[in-house]
Write an enzyme that holds these catalytic residues in place. Sequence first.
Site, PDB file in Angstrom:
ATOM      1  N   GLY A 167       2.303   3.513  -1.867  1.00  0.00           N
ATOM      2  CA  GLY A 167       1.945   3.395  -3.280  1.00  0.00           C
ATOM      3  C   GLY A 167       0.778   2.473  -3.552  1.00  0.00           C
ATOM      4  O   GLY A 167       0.521   2.111  -4.697  1.00  0.00           O
ATOM      5  N   GLY A 206       4.519  10.438  -1.316  1.00  0.00           N
ATOM      6  CA  GLY A 206       5.044  10.021  -2.610  1.00  0.00           C
ATOM      7  C   GLY A 206       4.127  10.475  -3.735  1.00  0.00           C
ATOM      8  O   GLY A 206       4.237  11.585  -4.243  1.00  0.00           O
ATOM      9  N   GLY A 207       3.204   9.623  -4.115  1.00  0.00           N
ATOM     10  CA  GLY A 207       2.320   9.873  -5.265  1.00  0.00           C
ATOM     11  C   GLY A 207       1.712  11.260  -5.281  1.00  0.00           C
ATOM     12  O   GLY A 207       1.744  11.958  -6.308  1.00  0.00           O
ATOM     13  N   HIS A 216      14.486   3.927   2.745  1.00  0.00           N
ATOM     14  CA  HIS A 216      13.132   3.871   2.186  1.00  0.00           C
ATOM     15  C   HIS A 216      12.823   2.423   1.822  1.00  0.00           C
ATOM     16  O   HIS A 216      13.699   1.683   1.381  1.00  0.00           O
ATOM     17  CB  HIS A 216      13.047   4.774   0.946  1.00  0.00           C
ATOM     18  CG  HIS A 216      11.637   4.929   0.460  1.00  0.00           C
ATOM     19  ND1 HIS A 216      11.003   3.966  -0.278  1.00  0.00           N
ATOM     20  CD2 HIS A 216      10.742   5.934   0.619  1.00  0.00           C
ATOM     21  CE1 HIS A 216       9.775   4.372  -0.557  1.00  0.00           C
ATOM     22  NE2 HIS A 216       9.582   5.567  -0.020  1.00  0.00           N
ATOM     23  N   SER A 265       0.591   6.482   1.071  1.00  0.00           N
ATOM     24  CA  SER A 265      -0.654   6.833   0.378  1.00  0.00           C
ATOM     25  C   SER A 265      -1.419   8.005   0.997  1.00  0.00           C
ATOM     26  O   SER A 265      -2.655   8.029   1.000  1.00  0.00           O
ATOM     27  CB  SER A 265      -1.579   5.609   0.269  1.00  0.00           C
ATOM     28  OG  SER A 265      -0.980   4.613  -0.531  1.00  0.00           O
ATOM     29  N   GLU A 301       6.703   4.285   7.746  1.00  0.00           N
ATOM     30  CA  GLU A 301       6.061   4.037   6.459  1.00  0.00           C
ATOM     31  C   GLU A 301       5.740   2.554   6.326  1.00  0.00           C
ATOM     32  O   GLU A 301       6.587   1.762   5.879  1.00  0.00           O
ATOM     33  CB  GLU A 301       6.993   4.443   5.312  1.00  0.00           C
ATOM     34  CG  GLU A 301       7.337   5.908   5.301  1.00  0.00           C
ATOM     35  CD  GLU A 301       7.634   6.359   3.875  1.00  0.00           C
ATOM     36  OE1 GLU A 301       6.842   7.129   3.331  1.00  0.00           O
ATOM     37  OE2 GLU A 301       8.645   5.922   3.317  1.00  0.00           O
ATOM     38  N   GLU A 312      11.481   1.063  -0.625  1.00  0.00           N
ATOM     39  CA  GLU A 312      11.825   0.661  -2.001  1.00  0.00           C
ATOM     40  C   GLU A 312      13.325   0.377  -2.120  1.00  0.00           C
ATOM     41  O   GLU A 312      13.741  -0.473  -2.898  1.00  0.00           O
ATOM     42  CB  GLU A 312      11.361   1.747  -2.994  1.00  0.00           C
ATOM     43  CG  GLU A 312       9.843   1.716  -3.157  1.00  0.00           C
ATOM     44  CD  GLU A 312       9.217   3.039  -3.548  1.00  0.00           C
ATOM     45  OE1 GLU A 312       9.921   3.950  -3.984  1.00  0.00           O
ATOM     46  OE2 GLU A 312       7.980   3.157  -3.388  1.00  0.00           O
ATOM     47  N   ASN A 347       8.256  13.076  -1.841  1.00  0.00           N
ATOM     48  CA  ASN A 347       9.253  12.141  -2.389  1.00  0.00           C
ATOM     49  C   ASN A 347       8.848  11.857  -3.834  1.00  0.00           C
ATOM     50  O   ASN A 347       7.888  11.137  -4.079  1.00  0.00           O
ATOM     51  CB  ASN A 347       9.258  10.845  -1.562  1.00  0.00           C
ATOM     52  CG  ASN A 347      10.148   9.783  -2.178  1.00  0.00           C
ATOM     53  OD1 ASN A 347      11.005  10.080  -3.024  1.00  0.00           O
ATOM     54  ND2 ASN A 347       9.967   8.535  -1.768  1.00  0.00           N
ATOM     55  N   TRP A 348       9.595  12.423  -4.742  1.00  0.00           N
ATOM     56  CA  TRP A 348       9.251  12.255  -6.169  1.00  0.00           C
ATOM     57  C   TRP A 348       9.653  10.897  -6.724  1.00  0.00           C
ATOM     58  O   TRP A 348       9.343  10.579  -7.864  1.00  0.00           O
ATOM     59  CB  TRP A 348       9.937  13.351  -6.999  1.00  0.00           C
ATOM     60  CG  TRP A 348       9.275  14.685  -6.911  1.00  0.00           C
ATOM     61  CD1 TRP A 348       8.095  14.982  -6.310  1.00  0.00           C
ATOM     62  CD2 TRP A 348       9.754  15.915  -7.477  1.00  0.00           C
ATOM     63  NE1 TRP A 348       7.800  16.314  -6.455  1.00  0.00           N
ATOM     64  CE2 TRP A 348       8.802  16.901  -7.168  1.00  0.00           C
ATOM     65  CE3 TRP A 348      10.887  16.273  -8.204  1.00  0.00           C
ATOM     66  CZ2 TRP A 348       8.953  18.235  -7.571  1.00  0.00           C
ATOM     67  CZ3 TRP A 348      11.045  17.592  -8.599  1.00  0.00           C
ATOM     68  CH2 TRP A 348      10.081  18.562  -8.290  1.00  0.00           C
ATOM     69  N   LYS A 349      10.414  10.137  -5.962  1.00  0.00           N
ATOM     70  CA  LYS A 349      10.934   8.851  -6.463  1.00  0.00           C
ATOM     71  C   LYS A 349      11.630   9.089  -7.807  1.00  0.00           C
ATOM     72  O   LYS A 349      12.252  10.130  -7.985  1.00  0.00           O
ATOM     73  CB  LYS A 349       9.813   7.823  -6.563  1.00  0.00           C
ATOM     74  CG  LYS A 349       8.936   7.795  -5.301  1.00  0.00           C
ATOM     75  CD  LYS A 349       8.069   6.599  -5.192  1.00  0.00           C
ATOM     76  CE  LYS A 349       7.181   6.731  -3.976  1.00  0.00           C
ATOM     77  NZ  LYS A 349       6.634   5.502  -3.497  1.00  0.00           N
TER      78      LYS A 349
HETATM   79  C1  PEP Z   1       6.850   7.202  -0.180  1.00  0.00           C
HETATM   80  O1  PEP Z   1       7.377   6.996  -1.257  1.00  0.00           O
HETATM   81  O2  PEP Z   1       7.547   7.419   0.799  1.00  0.00           O
HETATM   82  C2  PEP Z   1       5.395   7.172  -0.089  1.00  0.00           C
HETATM   83  C3  PEP Z   1       4.849   7.346   1.083  1.00  0.00           C
HETATM   84  O3  PEP Z   1       4.698   6.969  -1.260  1.00  0.00           O
HETATM   85  P1  PEP Z   1       3.108   7.093  -1.441  1.00  0.00           P
HETATM   86  O4  PEP Z   1       2.658   8.373  -0.794  1.00  0.00           O
HETATM   87  O5  PEP Z   1       2.892   7.103  -2.921  1.00  0.00           O
HETATM   88  O6  PEP Z   1       2.481   5.910  -0.775  1.00  0.00           O
END
Ligand code: PEP
Length: 256
Positions: free
Chosen positions: A171, A232-233, A95, A211, A165, A97, A11-13
């Site tokens: 994040g 994500g990251g 999600h 994460s 999640e 966010e 997930n590049w956000k």
């Molecule tokens: C996400 O955005 O779904 C996510 C899991 O982010 P991260 O891996 O950065 O925690």
Amino acid sequence: MSRDHPIIVGNWKMNKSLEEAKSFVEGLVPKLEESDVVLLAVPFTLIKPSVDASAGSVLKIGAQNMNDASKGAFTGEVAALMLKEVGASFVLLGHSERRKYFGESNEFIHKKLLRAFKDRIDPILCIGETLDEREKGHTEGVLDSQLAEALEGVKNLRKLKIAYEPVWAIGTGETATPDIAQEAHHFIRQWLNGKYGEEVSSKLLLLYGGSVTEETCKTLLGEEDIDGLLIGGASLSLDSFVKIVHDSRYAKRDVS
Ligand code: PEP
């Protein structure tokens, strides 16, 4: 897609330029094997170029959000059929966010889910508790209501995937321990079992997100009810993402 082979979703956000996206996808594609199940949820503007750059490969490109309407006066929104037209094959829904910064309710997410089913784009429903909810012992109650409200009246789950999640892990650098993640995944699978039966619940893919790194991917995937990862990251760096894809290939076998 079966539960035998882990599914890895990046997930590049709201990150990456056109050039960065193209060079990432062109770098990733040659590292993938036929049996890999790898998906990337990219910003709307990067869907078409990413689809073009991954043509002929196993990589699937999707969106991070969509509207529940088929079309109309909804300035700034994007419809499922528009996503499909540019080659998106899946969409993230709910999600944390989106829930936190854009006030998305379970009811709205439910409507989007119905739209995704109707217009045949594969949804990945994201659910998870906040730190406060966990500390108060409300984790299962939160998951229960997020599932119940999102899936209200839904008889056929089609190609739905669910991502657990925990909000406190997204994040933050604080990955859930494999035990904590497995406990939540088990709860979700049991919940699905209660509503849809063993045949459906035992096949539905459950992803963990929060994460995840190169260091934590394998042990998480070693857990019985964790079928994949939402990242994500660590999906922003080609090296990290490729390493996660590689390490995940035999994760279940290596850990058990
Ligand atoms: C996400 O955005 O779904 C996510 C899991 O982010 P991260 O891996 O950065 O925690």
